[in-house]
Design a protein around this motif. Structure first.
Motif, PDB file in Angstrom:
ATOM      1  N   VAL A  91     -21.655  -6.515  34.716  1.00  0.00           N
ATOM      2  CA  VAL A  91     -22.486  -5.862  33.718  1.00  0.00           C
ATOM      3  C   VAL A  91     -22.138  -4.383  33.605  1.00  0.00           C
ATOM      4  N   GLY A  92     -22.138  -3.887  32.386  1.00  0.00           N
ATOM      5  CA  GLY A  92     -21.881  -2.470  32.136  1.00  0.00           C
ATOM      6  C   GLY A  92     -21.182  -2.301  30.802  1.00  0.00           C
ATOM      7  N   PRO A  93     -20.989  -1.056  30.365  1.00  0.00           N
ATOM      8  CA  PRO A  93     -20.231  -0.826  29.133  1.00  0.00           C
ATOM      9  C   PRO A  93     -18.865  -1.488  29.222  1.00  0.00           C
ATOM     10  N   SER A  96     -15.937   0.251  30.816  1.00  0.00           N
ATOM     11  CA  SER A  96     -16.082   0.682  32.208  1.00  0.00           C
ATOM     12  C   SER A  96     -15.758  -0.434  33.198  1.00  0.00           C
ATOM     13  N   ASP A 146     -23.656  -4.539  27.050  1.00  0.00           N
ATOM     14  CA  ASP A 146     -23.486  -4.408  28.501  1.00  0.00           C
ATOM     15  C   ASP A 146     -23.115  -5.725  29.163  1.00  0.00           C
ATOM     16  N   ASN A 191     -25.840  -6.742  39.988  1.00  0.00           N
ATOM     17  CA  ASN A 191     -25.534  -6.090  38.709  1.00  0.00           C
ATOM     18  C   ASN A 191     -26.712  -5.363  38.076  1.00  0.00           C
ATOM     19  N   GLY A 194     -26.518  -2.094  36.148  1.00  0.00           N
ATOM     20  CA  GLY A 194     -25.521  -1.981  35.092  1.00  0.00           C
ATOM     21  C   GLY A 194     -26.058  -1.921  33.684  1.00  0.00           C
ATOM     22  N   SER A 195     -27.339  -2.224  33.486  1.00  0.00           N
ATOM     23  CA  SER A 195     -27.892  -2.228  32.138  1.00  0.00           C
ATOM     24  C   SER A 195     -29.400  -2.043  32.169  1.00  0.00           C
ATOM     25  N   ARG A 254     -31.907  -2.288  24.778  1.00  0.00           N
ATOM     26  CA  ARG A 254     -30.914  -1.581  25.597  1.00  0.00           C
ATOM     27  C   ARG A 254     -31.325  -0.138  25.829  1.00  0.00           C
TER      28      ARG A 254
END
Length: 257
Positions: A91-93, A96, A146, A191, A194-195, A254
Motif C-alpha cells: 500500500v502507498g502511492p 513510491s 494507494d 500496511n 500506507g494509506s 483518501r
C-alpha cells in the motif's frame, strides 16, 4: 463420502481460519502455503487424517500442478471446493512502491490464481457440484488510490470469476468470489500506515468472519458476495452510481483521517 477443499495461503489469516472451519465441519482439507512451518503447525493442530499439507508457491506452475495432483490422489481424484486465497498487498502511492513489488502483486494475485484454477479444473470437473471461491476484494468495485496494483489485481480476479462461472457451468462447477473490505490480518497490519483509507474505513473484519463467508459461498454460491454490513450497502451503490460520484467518494475517503 468425505468432501474435500483445497486452500491456498492456508498458513495464516483467512486461509488458516478457513482450514480450521472446514475441518471442524468434517471436510478433508488440502492446505497449501509457502511457509512450511506454518503448515506443520496447522497439520499438528488439525491432524493428518483431516489435513494434507503442500508447500508451494502459487507462481510456480509446475509445483502447483504437482500439489493438486498429490491432494487429488488422497481424495479419489476429485476436489469439491477450491479456495483461492493466496495473495499479497503493498500500500502507498504508486510511484513510491518498487516496480518489482507491483509485479509480484500481479504474479501472485492473478497469475498464481490462474495457475491454481488451471491445475484444479480436472479434479473439480470430476466432482459433483464443485465450487470455486476466489478471494477478490472491496477494492475490485472501483480503482482504489494507494492500492493501485492490488486493486487492479482484484479487478482481474473479479473478471476471471465472472468469465469462468459462465464457462464452467457446462461442467457443473460454480465459480464465485468474496469481496471483503479490510480484514485484520498480518498482511493488512503490515500496511496500515500506507494509506488514510485504513483510518477512513476501519479494519473491522476478523479472518474468522471471512472464513464463515467462504463456508456460505460453498453452501450457496453467489457470483459476488460482499462481506461486512458496510460493504453490502456500498457495493450496489458503487455498481449503479455514476463514475464521477464514486470517484469523488474515493477522493474524499483518501483525504480523511
Amino acid at each position: 463420502m468425505t468432501k474435500s477443499i483445497f486452500i491456498t495461503g492456508a498458513g495464516a489469516g483467512i486461509g488458516l481460519e478457513t482450514a480450521r472451519l472446514f475441518a471442524s465441519k468434517g471436510w478433508f482439507v488440502g492446505a497449501a502455503d509457502r511457509d512450511p512451518r506454518a503448515l506443520e503447525n496447522l497439520q499438528a493442530e488439525l491432524g493428518e487424517e483431516v489435513c494434507s499439507t503442500h508447500v508451494v508457491d502459487v507462481t510456480d506452475e509446475k509445483a502447483v500442478a504437482e500439489a493438486l495432483s498429490e491432494f487429488a490422489e488422497l481424495t479419489g481424484g476429485t476436489i469439491d471446493a477450491l479456495h483461492n486465497n493466496a495473495g499479497i498487498l503493498r500500500v502507498g502511492p504508486f510511484e513510491s512502491i518498487a516496480i518489482q513489488d507491483h509485479r509480484a502483486i500481479v504474479e501472485i494475485n492473478v497469475i498464481g490464481l490462474m495457475n491454481v484454477l488451471y491445475a484444479a479444473f480436472p479434479y473439480l470437473k470430476a466432482a459433483s457440484g464443485a465450487v470455486v471461491v476466489n478471494m477478490s476484494s472491496a477494492s475490485a468495485a472501483y480503482g482504489t488510490p494507494d492500492f493501485a496494483s492490488y486493486s487492479a489485481s482484484k479487478h482481474a480476479v473479479r473478471a476471471m470469476t465472472e468469465a469462468l462461472d459462465i464457462e464452467w457451468q457446462a461442467h457443473g462447477i460454480r465459480v464465485c468470489d468474496l469481496m471483503p473490505p479490510f480484514v485484520n490480518t498480518g498482511m493488512v497490519q503490515a500496511n496500515v500506515g500506507g494509506s488514510r483509507l485504513f483510518d477512513s474505513l476501519g479494519v473491522n473484519l476478523a479472518p474468522s468472519e471471512v472464513a464463515a463467508e467462504v463456508w456460505k459461498q460453498v453452501a450457496s454460491p453467489q457470483l459476488h458476495r460482499a462481506v461486512s454490513g458496510q460493504f453490502k450497502i456500498l457495493w450496489p451503490i458503487a455498481r449503479s452510481a455514476p463514475t464521477a460520484v464514486t470517484r469523488a467518494v474515493m477522493k474524499k475517503l483518501r483525504r480523511s483521517s
